[in-house]
Enzyme design. Structure first.
Site, PDB file in Angstrom:
ATOM      1  N   ASP A  67       0.853  -1.201   0.000  1.00 29.86           N
ATOM      2  CA  ASP A  67       0.000   0.000   0.000  1.00 29.86           C
ATOM      3  C   ASP A  67       0.883   1.243   0.000  1.00 29.86           C
ATOM      4  O   ASP A  67       2.028   1.208   0.462  1.00 29.86           O
ATOM      5  CB  ASP A  67      -0.993  -0.018   1.160  1.00 29.86           C
ATOM      6  CG  ASP A  67      -0.394  -0.513   2.460  1.00 29.86           C
ATOM      7  OD1 ASP A  67       0.841  -0.666   2.522  1.00 29.86           O
ATOM      8  OD2 ASP A  67      -1.147  -0.744   3.416  1.00 29.86           O
ATOM      9  N   GLU A 126      -5.641   3.534   3.853  1.00 34.63           N
ATOM     10  CA  GLU A 126      -6.185   4.156   5.081  1.00 34.63           C
ATOM     11  C   GLU A 126      -7.616   4.626   4.864  1.00 34.63           C
ATOM     12  O   GLU A 126      -8.289   5.020   5.809  1.00 34.63           O
ATOM     13  CB  GLU A 126      -5.303   5.337   5.508  1.00 34.63           C
ATOM     14  CG  GLU A 126      -3.861   4.977   5.841  1.00 34.63           C
ATOM     15  CD  GLU A 126      -3.725   4.109   7.094  1.00 34.63           C
ATOM     16  OE1 GLU A 126      -4.708   3.952   7.844  1.00 34.63           O
ATOM     17  OE2 GLU A 126      -2.624   3.578   7.309  1.00 34.63           O
TER      18      GLU A 126
END
Ligand SMILES: CC(=O)N[C@@H](CCC[C@H](N)C(=O)O)C(=O)O
Length: 373
Positions: A67, A126
């Site tokens: 990520d 997130e």
């Protein structure tokens, strides 16, 4: 200095929020352009990247996901390479995740294996979540790997440790946004207003009763309100309040029940404080569930290796949209020890960079072991 530590430091300076990772994407793309052409095919997806590393004689594709987004946190580390983006920080280790992925990718490009590898540089972990749309993308449907792995840094474990378990690793999550609207007014005339700061305080306390009184104590759930915004000045009663938080549950059923209880409690606040309330459950993440056979094989591999120690951990209430990928593709996620005094999402998080080279070597050797297996 190890080149991937330098890369981590450069990435650390340019944290960007979900789906705004323009500089990060350009950085990754520019780096990849320095590697020998012909062994890779790169496809951009939104602010992320898919990179297929072609094997010599492939029978399967192994996926590796990293990520790439940062958090809305003001860094307080005083590091010489601290964030140059005000109010943004790589406080969840995604700079580590990217540099380790680039290290593994570089090694395999220079030392080809038989199988294909698919590196997924995924935006917005997130929030609002890049894994699910990336999974549904045409590129992923075309290049869908046969198995997939990912790591997350773990500040609480020493460097040289991998923590993992079979089955459930991370919780189901849902964001939670609640807007309250009452009647503002003069601080000296509370009886002529509906004070939304008082309502918000009551709501925060009541929400905790959901965990204490509506969830089986042998199950686990969390409601955290991480942000409250309200009011204008010390002598005005606030007309509005906004609560921002997250719900975590180990089971999908608990998530449904907890949400119902949140709705009921918010209704009660509406009636009790004569205000209007609106709930938005924002984005949801599916639990991270490690496929048993592949995870056990990986654990055995760690145990036999001299480079890493295995720690069989418990599940955590953290969330990860990698859970969506694991729902469709067998694989696992693991914690990589980086021993930092400050934890994830802390403005002073300072992971030990020795973990980077060790992780690159270990993951590479595991991929070579899996090659053709
Ligand atoms: C590993 C980690 O820290 N992940 C985040 C994922 C956040 C999902 C979403 N924004 C939410 O808050 O529910 C986490 O906070 O666990």
């Amino acid at each position: 200095m190890n080149p991937f530590v330098s890369i981590r430091r450069e990435l650390h300076q340019i944290p960007e929020l979900g789906f705004q990772e323009f500089k990060t994407q350009a950085y990754l793309f520019n780096y990849l352009s320095t590697l020998p052409e012909g062994r890779m095919t790169i496809k951009k997806w939104e602010t992320g990247l898919f990179v297929k590393v072609h094997g010599l004689n492939p029978t399967k594709t192994i996926g590796y996901r990293a990520d790439i987004d940062g958090l809305p946190i003001t860094e307080e580390t005083d590091l010489p390479f601290c964030s140059t983006h005000e109010g943004r920080m790589h406080a969840c280790g995604h700079d580590f995740h990217m540099s380790i992925a680039l290290g593994v990718l570089t090694f395999i490009v220079n030392n080809p294996i038989n199988d294909d590898l698919l590196f997924i540089f995924q935006p917005a972990e997130e929030g609002p979540g890049g894994a699910e749309p990336m999974l549904k993308s045409e590129v992923m449907q075309e290049w869908k790997p046969d198995m997939i792995i990912a790591l997350h840094i773990a500040p609480e474990y020493p460097v040289g440790t991998i923590a993992i378990k079979e089955g459930l690793l991370f919780a189901n999550t849902s964001e939670l946004f609640i807007d309250l609207k009452g009647k503002g007014g003069h601080a000296a005339y509370p009886h002529k207003t509906n004070d939304m700061i008082v309502a918000a305080c009551a709501l925060v306390s009541q929400l905790q009763t959901v965990i204490a009184r509506n969830v089986d104590p042998l199950d686990s759930a969390v409601i955290t309100i991480g942000k409250i915004t309200s009011g204008t000045v010390q002598n005005i009663i606030a007309e509005r309040a906004r609560l921002e938080g997250t719900i975590r549950t180990l089971s999908a059923e608990s998530m449904v029940n907890v949400k119902k209880r949140v709705e009921a409690i918010v209704k009660g606040i509406e009636v009790g404080f004569e205000c209007e309330a609106n709930i938005d459950f924002g984005c949801m993440y599916h639990q991270v569930y490690n496929q048993e056979t592949l995870t056990r094989e990986f654990m055995n591999y760690i145990e036999k290796s001299s480079e890493m120690s295995l720690y069989e951990c418990k599940e955590a209430m953290t969330g990860e949209d990698f859970g969506y990928m694991l729902k469709e593709i067998p694989g696992f996620m693991f914690w990589l020890g980086v021993s930092s005094d400050y934890g994830l999402h802390h403005s002073k998080l300072n992971p030990n960079e020795n973990a980077i080279e060790q992780a690159i070597q270990f993951i590479t050797s595991y991929l070579v072991f899996k090659d053709k297996k």
